[in-house]
Design a protein around this motif. Structure first.
Motif, mmCIF file in Angstrom:
data_model
loop_
_atom_site.group_PDB
_atom_site.id
_atom_site.type_symbol
_atom_site.label_atom_id
_atom_site.label_comp_id
_atom_site.label_asym_id
_atom_site.label_seq_id
_atom_site.Cartn_x
_atom_site.Cartn_y
_atom_site.Cartn_z
ATOM 1 N N SER A 350 -9.626 5.957 -23.366
ATOM 2 C CA SER A 350 -10.485 6.821 -22.553
ATOM 3 C C SER A 350 -11.276 6.052 -21.506
ATOM 4 C CB SER A 350 -11.447 7.604 -23.454
ATOM 5 O OG SER A 350 -12.228 6.730 -24.245
ATOM 6 N N PHE A 351 -11.377 4.724 -21.618
ATOM 7 C CA PHE A 351 -12.029 3.948 -20.564
ATOM 8 C C PHE A 351 -11.152 3.900 -19.317
ATOM 9 C CE2 PHE A 351 -13.938 1.895 -24.421
ATOM 10 C CZ PHE A 351 -15.215 2.389 -24.226
ATOM 11 N N LYS A 352 -9.839 3.831 -19.506
ATOM 12 C CA LYS A 352 -8.916 3.797 -18.370
ATOM 13 C C LYS A 352 -8.486 5.187 -17.922
ATOM 14 C CE LYS A 352 -6.638 -0.572 -19.673
ATOM 15 N NZ LYS A 352 -5.317 -1.169 -20.008
ATOM 16 N N PHE A 353 -8.459 6.141 -18.870
ATOM 17 C CA PHE A 353 -7.896 7.469 -18.634
ATOM 18 C C PHE A 353 -8.876 8.480 -19.233
ATOM 19 C CE2 PHE A 353 -3.640 9.952 -19.255
ATOM 20 C CZ PHE A 353 -3.919 10.701 -18.135
ATOM 21 N N PRO A 354 -9.905 8.906 -18.478
ATOM 22 C CA PRO A 354 -11.039 9.643 -19.047
ATOM 23 C C PRO A 354 -10.677 10.899 -19.841
ATOM 24 C CG PRO A 354 -11.572 8.923 -16.834
ATOM 25 C CD PRO A 354 -10.125 8.591 -17.042
ATOM 26 N N ILE A 355 -9.605 11.598 -19.484
ATOM 27 C CA ILE A 355 -9.277 12.836 -20.195
ATOM 28 C C ILE A 355 -8.970 12.576 -21.670
ATOM 29 C CG2 ILE A 355 -6.801 12.767 -19.691
ATOM 30 C CD1 ILE A 355 -6.894 15.805 -19.394
#
Length: 502
Positions: A350-355
């Motif tokens: 989720s740090f790289k890809f918030p969804i």
């Protein structure tokens, strides 16, 4: 008196709900009492006009333990996977091919539209009616290595606009908190008549063992969740016609009762869709991304952690309608660990890809050179579904009692579930291997057993010596001899210690 009765009823309902949830949690924990884990392949195939969907056994004890499901779509060139939505969050990985995907977000505007001139020329000279030019929500160009995140209950469709087969594997988290139906995956189609060509062909050669009556009933429920008519089929044509302001004939076509094409239909290569050019969507970086590139990873992580304190939100930077639903995990810039002699590992959290914070899921992409090893490790906070995309892996999995529950080769196209905290080690075969892992936590954390940053190397020499009944000299060698971090080159992975090779 009435208020006391109401209070008593409310308390009873609350107590019953707590008991039910406790029993469900206990049942899930019992499913993880695994004595033996097997490499799994699809057990059924649903055929359609322009492709097939391969289904793994959702009632296998491994999948029941992790609370997940897994399927694979094989879409022929020109094929369209009809619009549908599912009662679970979805993570999809494009294994081969290219395509176009649309994710339909409730309440978001149709921002992709033709101008009137484009609309007229795009229909071979036929003039459309003024004010009725086509518009739709944004679509994504997909290519090999893309990871697509789809929230629970969000309608989506997929089209193969390439010249080769499009292969997409789909991971479904059936025990996610947003699934309030049951632990079965249920797909709701918006179009077509999927059950028309849903010829479930059980592959006996892949599942030789006899199924119990209970397992047969479970498999029947799974088929019912996969093979069904579209949702308009249950409404009356009169109400459909009134709702859409169309005639009865059109309303009946929406029901799809006479559609014999199945859930993947052939539409050819001339599907009229407004889409960004491939290089524009994949090559350009937005001003926000350029600004992020000038900040250190630590600064980015701190900012996202501060945003998390307010829940699933990052303020005005990203709304639900502009949210990113796709990331290419094969992009070299995504790699977290790289050893040119051993391979690479990329983690998409989720740090790289918030969804992924909303979905509570994450993905790992791994590659090992021939005979290289990934450090033995365990995942602290997630179950792990491992799917091999190329080559083969020798995988060993160990439970909390020190028993080996899996020690076998995992070949291309096979799946194995690694339960939370079970220790695992992977070694590539002579041709090397690549895999993708889906994890049931948006920030899954692994703890290594060997290597420069590991549980053993982090202990004092005396603790290591006493724990394993070693001399201090041998304990120092055990602690310091492996200087690589996560990926071990073949010269370090042949079972020959320094003393033996000296």
């Amino acid at each position: 008196m009435a208020s006391k009765a109401t209070l008593l009823l409310a308390f009873t309902l609350l107590f019953a709900t707590c008991i039910a949830r406790h029993q469900q949690r206990q049942q899930q924990q019992n499913q993880c009492q695994l004595q033996n884990i097997e490499a799994l392949e699809p057990i059924e195939v649903i055929q359609a006009e322009a492709g097939v969907t391969e289904i793994w056994d959702a009632y296998d004890q491994q999948f029941q333990c992790a609370g997940v499901d897994f399927i694979r779509h094989r879409i022929q060139p020109g094929g369209l996977l009809l619009p549908s939505y599912v009662n679970t969050p979805i993570l999809a990985f494009v294994e081969r091919g290219r395509g176009i995907q649309g994710v339909i977000l409730p309440g978001c505007p149709e921002t992709y539209e033709y101008s009137q001139e484009q609309q007229f020329s795009g229909e071979g000279g036929r003039r459309g009616r003024e004010g009725n030019q086509d518009r739709h929500q944004k679509v994504e160009n997909l290519k090999e290595g893309d990871v697509v995140a789809i929230p629970t209950g969000t309608a989506h469709w997929l089209h193969n606009d390439g010249n080769t087969e499009l292969v997409v594997v789909v991971f479904l988290d059936t025990q996610n908190h947003e699934n309030q139906l049951d632990e079965n995956q249920r797909r709701f189609f918006l179009a077509g008549n999927p059950q028309a060509q849903a010829q479930s062909q059980q592959q006996q050669q892949r599942q030789p063992r006899q199924q119990s009556p209970q397992r047969q009933r479970q498999r029947q429920r799974q088929r019912q969740g996969q093979n069904a008519g579209n949702i308009f089929n249950g409404f009356t044509p009169e109400l459909i016609a009134q709702s859409f302001n169309v005639d009865q004939e059109t309303a009946q076509k929406l029901q799809g009762q006479n559609d014999q094409r199945g859930h993947i239909v052939n539409v050819g290569q001339d599907l009229q869709i407004v889409r960004p050019p491939q290089e524009q969507q994949q090559g350009r970086r937005s001003p926000r991304q350029q600004q992020e590139g000038r900040r250190s990873p630590r600064q980015q992580q701190q900012e996202q952690q501060q945003g998390r304190r307010g829940g699933w939100s990052n303020g005005v930077e990203e709304t639900i309608c502009s949210m990113k639903f796709k990331v290419n995990i094969d992009n070299p810039s995504q790699a977290d660990f790289v050893n040119p002699q051993a391979g690479s590992i990329a983690n998409l959290n989720s740090f790289k890809f918030p969804i992924l914070e909303h979905l509570q899921l994450s993905v790992e992409r791994g590659e090992l050179r021939p005979n290289a090893i990934q450090s033995p490790h365990w995942t602290i906070n997630a179950h792990n579904l491992l799917y091999v995309t190329e080559g083969a892996l020798r995988v060993q999995i160990v439970d909390n009692q020190g028993n080996s529950v899996f020690d076998n080769e995992l070949r291309e196209g096979q799946v194995v579930v690694i339960p939370q905290n079970f220790a695992v080690i992977k070694r590539a075969n002579e041709q090397g291997s690549r895999w993708v892992s889906f994890k049931t936590n948006d920030n899954a954390i692994i703890a290594n057993l060997a290597g420069r940053v590991s549980a053993i190397s982090s202990m004092s020499v005396d603790v290591v010596a006493n724990a394993y009944q070693l001399s201090r000299e041998d304990a120092q060698q055990l602690k310091f001899s492996q200087r690589e971090t996560v990926l071990f080159a073949p010269s370090f992975s042949r079972g020959q210690g320094i003393r033996a090779s000296a």
